[in-house]
Design a protein around this motif. Structure first.
Motif, PDB file in Angstrom:
ATOM      1  N   ARG A 189       0.833  -1.205   0.000  1.00  0.00           N
ATOM      2  CA  ARG A 189       0.000   0.000   0.000  1.00  0.00           C
ATOM      3  C   ARG A 189       0.872   1.262   0.000  1.00  0.00           C
ATOM      4  N   GLY A 190       0.605   2.147  -0.943  1.00  0.00           N
ATOM      5  CA  GLY A 190       1.323   3.418  -0.990  1.00  0.00           C
ATOM      6  C   GLY A 190       2.743   3.319  -1.502  1.00  0.00           C
ATOM      7  N   SER A 191       3.152   2.160  -2.002  1.00  0.00           N
ATOM      8  CA  SER A 191       4.522   2.040  -2.508  1.00  0.00           C
ATOM      9  C   SER A 191       4.581   2.567  -3.939  1.00  0.00           C
ATOM     10  N   SER A 192       5.799   2.669  -4.476  1.00  0.00           N
ATOM     11  CA  SER A 192       5.975   3.223  -5.822  1.00  0.00           C
ATOM     12  C   SER A 192       6.327   2.167  -6.850  1.00  0.00           C
ATOM     13  N   MET A 193       6.378   0.907  -6.452  1.00  0.00           N
ATOM     14  CA  MET A 193       6.822  -0.149  -7.350  1.00  0.00           C
ATOM     15  C   MET A 193       5.827  -0.387  -8.488  1.00  0.00           C
ATOM     16  N   LYS A 194       6.363  -0.671  -9.677  1.00  0.00           N
ATOM     17  CA  LYS A 194       5.535  -1.013 -10.822  1.00  0.00           C
ATOM     18  C   LYS A 194       5.495  -2.528 -10.953  1.00  0.00           C
ATOM     19  N   PHE A 195       4.314  -3.095 -10.952  1.00  0.00           N
ATOM     20  CA  PHE A 195       4.155  -4.551 -10.941  1.00  0.00           C
ATOM     21  C   PHE A 195       3.808  -5.035 -12.353  1.00  0.00           C
ATOM     22  N   GLU A 196       4.791  -5.576 -13.043  1.00  0.00           N
ATOM     23  CA  GLU A 196       4.584  -5.994 -14.422  1.00  0.00           C
ATOM     24  C   GLU A 196       4.143  -7.451 -14.539  1.00  0.00           C
ATOM     25  N   LYS A 197       4.438  -8.260 -13.505  1.00  0.00           N
ATOM     26  CA  LYS A 197       4.080  -9.671 -13.579  1.00  0.00           C
ATOM     27  C   LYS A 197       3.836 -10.216 -12.187  1.00  0.00           C
ATOM     28  N   PHE A 198       2.719 -10.904 -12.002  1.00  0.00           N
ATOM     29  CA  PHE A 198       2.434 -11.539 -10.723  1.00  0.00           C
ATOM     30  C   PHE A 198       3.182 -12.876 -10.632  1.00  0.00           C
ATOM     31  N   PRO A 199       3.493 -13.328  -9.412  1.00  0.00           N
ATOM     32  CA  PRO A 199       4.103 -14.654  -9.258  1.00  0.00           C
ATOM     33  C   PRO A 199       3.203 -15.737  -9.845  1.00  0.00           C
ATOM     34  N   GLU A 200       3.794 -16.741 -10.474  1.00  0.00           N
ATOM     35  CA  GLU A 200       3.020 -17.770 -11.164  1.00  0.00           C
ATOM     36  C   GLU A 200       2.169 -18.610 -10.224  1.00  0.00           C
ATOM     37  N   ASN A 201       2.606 -18.752  -8.963  1.00  0.00           N
ATOM     38  CA  ASN A 201       1.884 -19.600  -8.009  1.00  0.00           C
ATOM     39  C   ASN A 201       1.083 -18.789  -6.988  1.00  0.00           C
ATOM     40  N   LEU A 202       0.821 -17.548  -7.286  1.00  0.00           N
ATOM     41  CA  LEU A 202       0.094 -16.676  -6.358  1.00  0.00           C
ATOM     42  C   LEU A 202      -1.319 -17.197  -6.115  1.00  0.00           C
ATOM     43  N   THR A 203      -1.697 -17.361  -4.841  1.00  0.00           N
ATOM     44  CA  THR A 203      -3.037 -17.853  -4.508  1.00  0.00           C
ATOM     45  C   THR A 203      -3.890 -16.823  -3.769  1.00  0.00           C
ATOM     46  N   ARG A 204      -3.277 -15.971  -2.945  1.00  0.00           N
ATOM     47  CA  ARG A 204      -4.056 -15.015  -2.143  1.00  0.00           C
ATOM     48  C   ARG A 204      -3.472 -13.615  -2.235  1.00  0.00           C
ATOM     49  N   ILE A 205      -4.377 -12.647  -2.440  1.00  0.00           N
ATOM     50  CA  ILE A 205      -4.035 -11.230  -2.347  1.00  0.00           C
ATOM     51  C   ILE A 205      -4.944 -10.655  -1.270  1.00  0.00           C
ATOM     52  N   GLU A 206      -4.386 -10.297  -0.126  1.00  0.00           N
ATOM     53  CA  GLU A 206      -5.197  -9.845   1.008  1.00  0.00           C
ATOM     54  C   GLU A 206      -5.675  -8.396   0.803  1.00  0.00           C
ATOM     55  N   LYS A 207      -6.603  -7.966   1.655  1.00  0.00           N
ATOM     56  CA  LYS A 207      -7.222  -6.651   1.527  1.00  0.00           C
ATOM     57  C   LYS A 207      -6.188  -5.520   1.600  1.00  0.00           C
ATOM     58  N   TYR A 208      -6.435  -4.496   0.807  1.00  0.00           N
ATOM     59  CA  TYR A 208      -5.593  -3.297   0.736  1.00  0.00           C
ATOM     60  C   TYR A 208      -4.160  -3.589   0.278  1.00  0.00           C
ATOM     61  N   SER A 224      -3.684 -19.632 -10.742  1.00  0.00           N
ATOM     62  CA  SER A 224      -3.607 -20.196  -9.386  1.00  0.00           C
ATOM     63  C   SER A 224      -4.345 -19.355  -8.356  1.00  0.00           C
ATOM     64  N   LEU A 225      -4.720 -18.128  -8.692  1.00  0.00           N
ATOM     65  CA  LEU A 225      -5.323 -17.200  -7.739  1.00  0.00           C
ATOM     66  C   LEU A 225      -6.689 -17.696  -7.260  1.00  0.00           C
ATOM     67  N   THR A 226      -6.914 -17.684  -5.932  1.00  0.00           N
ATOM     68  CA  THR A 226      -8.190 -18.146  -5.364  1.00  0.00           C
ATOM     69  C   THR A 226      -8.884 -17.093  -4.513  1.00  0.00           C
ATOM     70  N   TYR A 227      -8.182 -16.035  -4.114  1.00  0.00           N
ATOM     71  CA  TYR A 227      -8.793 -15.055  -3.205  1.00  0.00           C
ATOM     72  C   TYR A 227      -8.204 -13.669  -3.437  1.00  0.00           C
ATOM     73  N   ASN A 243     -10.449 -11.478 -16.366  1.00  0.00           N
ATOM     74  CA  ASN A 243     -11.189 -12.734 -16.393  1.00  0.00           C
ATOM     75  C   ASN A 243     -10.682 -13.623 -15.268  1.00  0.00           C
ATOM     76  N   LEU A 244     -11.549 -13.914 -14.311  1.00  0.00           N
ATOM     77  CA  LEU A 244     -11.162 -14.734 -13.169  1.00  0.00           C
ATOM     78  C   LEU A 244     -12.100 -15.936 -13.052  1.00  0.00           C
ATOM     79  N   THR A 245     -11.526 -17.078 -12.722  1.00  0.00           N
ATOM     80  CA  THR A 245     -12.312 -18.291 -12.543  1.00  0.00           C
ATOM     81  C   THR A 245     -12.156 -18.823 -11.130  1.00  0.00           C
ATOM     82  N   ASP A 246     -13.287 -19.021 -10.458  1.00  0.00           N
ATOM     83  CA  ASP A 246     -13.305 -19.582  -9.101  1.00  0.00           C
ATOM     84  C   ASP A 246     -12.429 -18.802  -8.125  1.00  0.00           C
ATOM     85  N   VAL A 247     -12.589 -17.492  -8.139  1.00  0.00           N
ATOM     86  CA  VAL A 247     -11.852 -16.624  -7.211  1.00  0.00           C
ATOM     87  C   VAL A 247     -12.835 -16.027  -6.213  1.00  0.00           C
TER      88      VAL A 247
END
Length: 322
Positions: A189-208, A224-227, A243-247
């Motif tokens: 939150r509030g960082s300046s990083m540019k995110f060009e690619k998510f980790p391939e095995n990412l399953t959870r992205i928590e609030k905020y 792999s994302l579920t939440y 497009n998200l499936t079963d998230v």
């Protein structure tokens, strides 16, 4: 005689000055918790701006590295008993001296699982079951509000970035997070990083998690994302089609307040357990959003406040809105 004495004093001063203003340092740790001791053998920690660490390191070592970045400590407490509010953040100085550290390379370091002294004041992270016995999280508030710019390859056994780990890191430019499965609350939150690619095995992205980063996240979400938690991407610019499936998405949907999104499709397969889904979804403040399609009839309410370009909505219990 005098000339020799002068040269000796000058040489001593040069050695002293060189030692005092060392910029690039490599430290090998053989015993977790001894990083500060090993560093002290080489130089004063306030002089280091580029650091390479190898060997096993624990929470005490991570805390020392934080101190080298800005000399501050930040701890989340679960509840403010005086005002009955919580959680709340207590920020205090680790040292009355300011550090200069801006670059860290942990390629050859290994995190131990002993972070109890540092991270369990406030912790809502859920680790993936398959990593239960061996996964390690990057400590909560590890570089909170620091001057850190880059961190070298994460050790391969880091599967979780803890709560507020890079909160308000205004100079953060890059991160090698290829094996990360969970991104904690307010992690960037509030960082300046540019995110060009998510980790391939990412399953959870928590609030905020990315709230207010204001950067473009150009890569698609991994399969792999579920939440995704509430307001995870508020203020971010995301891909035009999602497009998200079963998230499982949070009730104050993760996409509220995002920019660039024109189409959202949430697909739920027949075997998906929708009992954990919220009954209401909000897409408010998505000014470029045109189309929303959701395949489950679990959602009973939807909020499209300030979606000025909305043209088509399909949510089974709500029907179609053109």
């Amino acid at each position: 005689m005098k000339r020799n004495a002068f040269l000796s004093v000058l040489a001593l001063l040069l050695v002293t000055v060189t030692g005092a203003y060392a910029k690039t340092v490599s430290v090998h740790v053989t015993e977790p918790g001894t990083f500060a001791e090993e560093l002290a053998k080489q130089c004063d920690w306030t002089t280091v701006d580029t650091l390479t660490v190898s060997g096993p390191i624990n929470a005490d070592d991570v805390r020392q590295i934080r101190k080298m970045a800005n000399g501050m400590d930040a701890i989340w407490h679960p509840i403010d008993h005086e005002h009955q509010n919580g959680p709340y953040l207590v920020v205090s100085r680790i040292s009355n001296r300011d550090g200069k550290l801006v670059r860290v390379d942990l390629t050859d370091a290994t995190f131990t699982a002993n972070f109890e002294k540092f991270i369990f004041y406030y912790n809502e992270i859920i680790l993936p079951k398959q990593y239960k016995t061996r996964s390690v999280k990057f400590a909560n508030q590890a570089f909170y509000n620091s001057k850190i710019e880059t961190i070298g390859n994460f050790p391969e056994n880091v599967f979780c970035i803890g709560d507020s780990a890079f909160l308000d890191c205004k100079n953060l430019k890059g991160l090698d997070w290829k094996n990360v499965a969970t991104i904690g609350i307010r992690a960037f939150r509030g960082s300046s990083m540019k995110f060009e690619k998510f980790p391939e095995n990412l399953t959870r992205i928590e609030k905020y998690a990315f709230y207010g980063t204001k950067n473009v996240i150009s890569a698609p979400f991994p399969a792999s994302l579920t939440y995704i938690g509430d307001y995870a991407f508020w203020g971010c610019t995301l891909p035009s089609e999602i497009n998200l499936t079963d998230v499982n998405v949070g009730s104050k949907t993760c996409f509220c307040g995002t920019n660039g999104v024109k189409s959202i499709t949430l697909t739920y397969t027949p075997n998906f357990d929708d009992s954990h889904l919220p009954k209401a979804q909000s897409f408010e403040h998505m000014k470029e959003l045109e189309t929303v399609k959701i395949t489950t009839d679990f959602f009973l309410q939807a909020n499209f406040k300030e979606c000025s370009n909305l043209k088509n909505v399909h949510i089974p219990n709500l029907g179609n809105i053109d």
